[in-house]
Motif scaffolding. Structure first.
Motif, PDB file in Angstrom:
ATOM      1  N   TYR A   1       0.792  -1.179   0.113  1.00 32.10           N
ATOM      2  CA  TYR A   1       0.001  -0.100  -0.090  1.00 32.10           C
ATOM      3  C   TYR A   1       0.948   1.255  -0.141  1.00 32.10           C
ATOM      4  O   TYR A   1       0.472   2.128  -0.488  1.00 32.10           O
ATOM      5  CB  TYR A   1      -0.836  -0.011   1.205  1.00 32.10           C
ATOM      6  CG  TYR A   1      -1.985   0.716   1.047  1.00 32.10           C
ATOM      7  CD1 TYR A   1      -3.417   0.094   0.368  1.00 32.10           C
ATOM      8  CD2 TYR A   1      -2.377   2.081   1.420  1.00 32.10           C
ATOM      9  CE1 TYR A   1      -4.331   1.016   0.293  1.00 32.10           C
ATOM     10  CE2 TYR A   1      -3.467   2.908   1.413  1.00 32.10           C
ATOM     11  CZ  TYR A   1      -4.476   2.246   0.713  1.00 32.10           C
ATOM     12  OH  TYR A   1      -5.470   3.116   0.497  1.00 32.10           O
ATOM     13  N   ALA A   2       1.986   1.128   0.650  1.00 33.21           N
ATOM     14  CA  ALA A   2       2.837   2.273   0.789  1.00 33.21           C
ATOM     15  C   ALA A   2       3.641   2.597  -0.293  1.00 33.21           C
ATOM     16  O   ALA A   2       3.928   3.747  -0.924  1.00 33.21           O
ATOM     17  CB  ALA A   2       3.938   1.903   1.851  1.00 33.21           C
ATOM     18  N   MET A   3       3.789   1.550  -1.130  1.00 34.85           N
ATOM     19  CA  MET A   3       4.787   1.610  -2.473  1.00 34.85           C
ATOM     20  C   MET A   3       3.575   2.276  -3.518  1.00 34.85           C
ATOM     21  O   MET A   3       3.942   2.852  -4.602  1.00 34.85           O
ATOM     22  CB  MET A   3       4.970   0.154  -3.067  1.00 34.85           C
ATOM     23  CG  MET A   3       5.844  -0.461  -2.139  1.00 34.85           C
ATOM     24  SD  MET A   3       7.129   0.290  -1.308  1.00 34.85           S
ATOM     25  CE  MET A   3       7.877   0.742  -2.841  1.00 34.85           C
ATOM     26  N   ASN A   4       2.138   2.025  -3.129  1.00 32.58           N
ATOM     27  CA  ASN A   4       1.374   2.692  -4.239  1.00 32.58           C
ATOM     28  C   ASN A   4       1.508   4.293  -3.731  1.00 32.58           C
ATOM     29  O   ASN A   4       1.300   4.818  -5.021  1.00 32.58           O
ATOM     30  CB  ASN A   4      -0.209   2.442  -3.439  1.00 32.58           C
ATOM     31  CG  ASN A   4      -0.947   2.771  -4.685  1.00 32.58           C
ATOM     32  OD1 ASN A   4      -0.984   3.404  -5.602  1.00 32.58           O
ATOM     33  ND2 ASN A   4      -2.418   2.572  -4.218  1.00 32.58           N
ATOM     34  N   ALA A   5       1.969   4.787  -2.662  1.00 36.27           N
ATOM     35  CA  ALA A   5       2.237   6.065  -2.501  1.00 36.27           C
ATOM     36  C   ALA A   5       3.552   6.456  -3.211  1.00 36.27           C
ATOM     37  O   ALA A   5       3.932   7.610  -2.998  1.00 36.27           O
ATOM     38  CB  ALA A   5       1.774   6.401  -1.142  1.00 36.27           C
ATOM     39  N   SER A   6       4.364   5.591  -3.207  1.00 38.25           N
ATOM     40  CA  SER A   6       5.925   5.940  -3.734  1.00 38.25           C
ATOM     41  C   SER A   6       5.824   6.680  -4.977  1.00 38.25           C
ATOM     42  O   SER A   6       7.002   7.314  -4.974  1.00 38.25           O
ATOM     43  CB  SER A   6       6.431   4.483  -4.009  1.00 38.25           C
ATOM     44  OG  SER A   6       5.900   3.949  -5.243  1.00 38.25           O
ATOM     45  N   GLY A   7       4.986   6.681  -5.742  1.00 34.49           N
ATOM     46  CA  GLY A   7       4.769   7.624  -6.903  1.00 34.49           C
ATOM     47  C   GLY A   7       4.603   9.040  -6.509  1.00 34.49           C
ATOM     48  O   GLY A   7       4.419   9.956  -7.591  1.00 34.49           O
ATOM     49  N   ASP A   8       4.182   9.300  -5.187  1.00 30.38           N
ATOM     50  CA  ASP A   8       3.857  10.734  -4.939  1.00 30.38           C
ATOM     51  C   ASP A   8       5.010  11.127  -3.878  1.00 30.38           C
ATOM     52  O   ASP A   8       4.680  12.437  -3.142  1.00 30.38           O
ATOM     53  CB  ASP A   8       2.666  10.349  -4.177  1.00 30.38           C
ATOM     54  CG  ASP A   8       1.828  11.690  -4.132  1.00 30.38           C
ATOM     55  OD1 ASP A   8       1.381  12.206  -5.301  1.00 30.38           O
ATOM     56  OD2 ASP A   8       1.480  12.270  -3.001  1.00 30.38           O
ATOM     57  N   VAL A   9       5.856  10.603  -3.724  1.00 29.39           N
ATOM     58  CA  VAL A   9       7.022  11.005  -2.869  1.00 29.39           C
ATOM     59  C   VAL A   9       8.514  11.253  -3.780  1.00 29.39           C
ATOM     60  O   VAL A   9       8.591  10.794  -4.780  1.00 29.39           O
ATOM     61  CB  VAL A   9       7.295   9.839  -1.741  1.00 29.39           C
ATOM     62  CG1 VAL A   9       5.934   9.810  -1.044  1.00 29.39           C
ATOM     63  CG2 VAL A   9       7.699   8.801  -2.075  1.00 29.39           C
ATOM     64  N   PHE A  10       9.205  11.766  -3.043  1.00 29.00           N
ATOM     65  CA  PHE A  10      10.524  12.160  -3.796  1.00 29.00           C
ATOM     66  C   PHE A  10      11.607  11.795  -2.602  1.00 29.00           C
ATOM     67  O   PHE A  10      11.599  12.313  -1.289  1.00 29.00           O
ATOM     68  CB  PHE A  10      10.777  13.401  -4.126  1.00 29.00           C
ATOM     69  CG  PHE A  10      11.962  13.761  -5.097  1.00 29.00           C
ATOM     70  CD1 PHE A  10      12.040  13.278  -6.229  1.00 29.00           C
ATOM     71  CD2 PHE A  10      13.144  14.323  -4.315  1.00 29.00           C
ATOM     72  CE1 PHE A  10      13.316  13.721  -7.118  1.00 29.00           C
ATOM     73  CE2 PHE A  10      14.045  14.490  -5.143  1.00 29.00           C
ATOM     74  CZ  PHE A  10      14.224  14.156  -6.632  1.00 29.00           C
ATOM     75  N   PRO A  11      12.838  11.123  -2.920  1.00 26.61           N
ATOM     76  CA  PRO A  11      13.112  10.834  -4.337  1.00 26.61           C
ATOM     77  C   PRO A  11      12.369   9.350  -4.828  1.00 26.61           C
ATOM     78  O   PRO A  11      11.653   8.889  -3.802  1.00 26.61           O
ATOM     79  CB  PRO A  11      14.380  10.465  -4.303  1.00 26.61           C
ATOM     80  CG  PRO A  11      14.980  10.077  -2.693  1.00 26.61           C
ATOM     81  CD  PRO A  11      13.955  11.057  -1.937  1.00 26.61           C
ATOM     82  N   PRO A  12      12.274   9.040  -6.035  1.00 23.08           N
ATOM     83  CA  PRO A  12      11.343   8.012  -6.490  1.00 23.08           C
ATOM     84  C   PRO A  12      11.791   6.785  -5.775  1.00 23.08           C
ATOM     85  O   PRO A  12      12.907   6.415  -5.391  1.00 23.08           O
ATOM     86  CB  PRO A  12      11.589   7.869  -7.743  1.00 23.08           C
ATOM     87  CG  PRO A  12      12.551   9.441  -8.161  1.00 23.08           C
ATOM     88  CD  PRO A  12      12.935  10.082  -7.045  1.00 23.08           C
ATOM     89  N   VAL A  13      10.912   5.786  -5.405  1.00 19.97           N
ATOM     90  CA  VAL A  13      11.335   4.539  -4.776  1.00 19.97           C
ATOM     91  C   VAL A  13      11.151   3.540  -5.745  1.00 19.97           C
ATOM     92  O   VAL A  13      10.373   3.427  -6.947  1.00 19.97           O
ATOM     93  CB  VAL A  13      10.177   4.281  -3.817  1.00 19.97           C
ATOM     94  CG1 VAL A  13      10.407   2.691  -3.128  1.00 19.97           C
ATOM     95  CG2 VAL A  13      10.197   5.326  -2.726  1.00 19.97           C
ATOM     96  N   PRO A  14      12.401   2.551  -5.743  1.00 23.73           N
ATOM     97  CA  PRO A  14      12.796   1.340  -6.981  1.00 23.73           C
ATOM     98  C   PRO A  14      11.501   0.402  -6.537  1.00 23.73           C
ATOM     99  O   PRO A  14      11.748  -0.699  -6.207  1.00 23.73           O
ATOM    100  CB  PRO A  14      13.798   1.002  -6.609  1.00 23.73           C
ATOM    101  CG  PRO A  14      14.234   1.330  -5.181  1.00 23.73           C
ATOM    102  CD  PRO A  14      13.466   2.748  -4.987  1.00 23.73           C
ATOM    103  N   ALA A  15      10.444   0.830  -6.621  1.00 25.72           N
ATOM    104  CA  ALA A  15       9.190  -0.376  -6.544  1.00 25.72           C
ATOM    105  C   ALA A  15       9.453  -1.540  -7.312  1.00 25.72           C
ATOM    106  O   ALA A  15       8.900  -2.737  -6.914  1.00 25.72           O
ATOM    107  CB  ALA A  15       7.762   0.240  -6.689  1.00 25.72           C
ATOM    108  N   HIS A  16       9.923  -1.484  -8.262  1.00 27.21           N
ATOM    109  CA  HIS A  16      10.157  -2.465  -9.300  1.00 27.21           C
ATOM    110  C   HIS A  16      11.059  -3.540  -8.697  1.00 27.21           C
ATOM    111  O   HIS A  16      10.955  -4.789  -9.305  1.00 27.21           O
ATOM    112  CB  HIS A  16      10.441  -2.156 -10.753  1.00 27.21           C
ATOM    113  CG  HIS A  16      12.040  -1.311 -10.430  1.00 27.21           C
ATOM    114  ND1 HIS A  16      12.113   0.027 -10.212  1.00 27.21           N
ATOM    115  CD2 HIS A  16      13.151  -1.820 -10.783  1.00 27.21           C
ATOM    116  CE1 HIS A  16      13.421   0.120 -10.262  1.00 27.21           C
ATOM    117  NE2 HIS A  16      14.053  -0.763 -10.283  1.00 27.21           N
ATOM    118  N   ARG A  17      11.671  -3.274  -7.788  1.00 33.25           N
ATOM    119  CA  ARG A  17      12.714  -4.195  -6.970  1.00 33.25           C
ATOM    120  C   ARG A  17      11.809  -4.957  -6.011  1.00 33.25           C
ATOM    121  O   ARG A  17      12.701  -5.898  -5.310  1.00 33.25           O
ATOM    122  CB  ARG A  17      13.926  -3.512  -6.446  1.00 33.25           C
ATOM    123  CG  ARG A  17      14.637  -2.837  -7.486  1.00 33.25           C
ATOM    124  CD  ARG A  17      15.928  -2.294  -6.832  1.00 33.25           C
ATOM    125  NE  ARG A  17      16.731  -1.503  -8.169  1.00 33.25           N
ATOM    126  CZ  ARG A  17      17.375  -0.525  -7.553  1.00 33.25           C
ATOM    127  NH1 ARG A  17      17.429  -0.133  -6.411  1.00 33.25           N
ATOM    128  NH2 ARG A  17      18.034   0.227  -8.331  1.00 33.25           N
TER     129      ARG A  17
END
Length: 110
Positions: free
Chosen positions: A43-59
């Motif tokens: 769920y947090a990763m879902n918000a990863s696109g709304d924070v900076f720096p970007p989170v490597p959610a693909h990993r």
DNA sequence: GCAATGACTGGAG
DNA sequence: CCTCCAGCCATTG
């Protein structure tokens, strides 16, 4: 948003994932002491696109090494593309050598 | 505050 | 390895 305290923990851990490596939501959750909150990690990763720096959610994939969150990326094929770009072989929406490329934050060196 | 939702996990078949 | 069921818990309406 001040309540990103929870997300921030997940984000920092996710950013610690080395290139060419992957981890699971449960591993991050357990590392943060929220083993039962594995869903919250995603769920947090879902918000990863709304924070900076970007989170490597693909990993970050599920315990099976499957790219469960690919649908949440700008493009569903982007996740696999970036993983392969980092040397991670992906097939059928899941990491082939997942067990070998698995990275545990608890065993990670500072 | 309750009900519904979700990028999950573990156990069993 | 895949599928189904039940548990967990924070976020949102």
């Amino acid at each position: 948003m001040d309540k990103e305290n929870f997300f921030d923990r997940v984000f920092e851990t996710a950013r610690r994932i080395p290139v060419g490596r992957v981890t699971s939501y449960g591993a991050i959750a357990a590392y943060l002491g929220m083993k039962g909150s594995s869903r919250m990690v995603g769920y947090a990763m879902n918000a990863s696109g709304d924070v900076f720096p970007p989170v490597p959610a693909h990993r970050v994939v599920n315990r099976n090494g499957m790219l469960t969150g690919k649908h949440h990326f700008p493009s569903p094929e982007l996740m696999q593309q970036m993983l392969e770009n980092e040397g991670v072989q992906v097939e059928n929406d899941k990491v082939v050598e997942f067990k070998k490329l698995f990275w545990d934050p608890a065993t990670a060196e500072l």
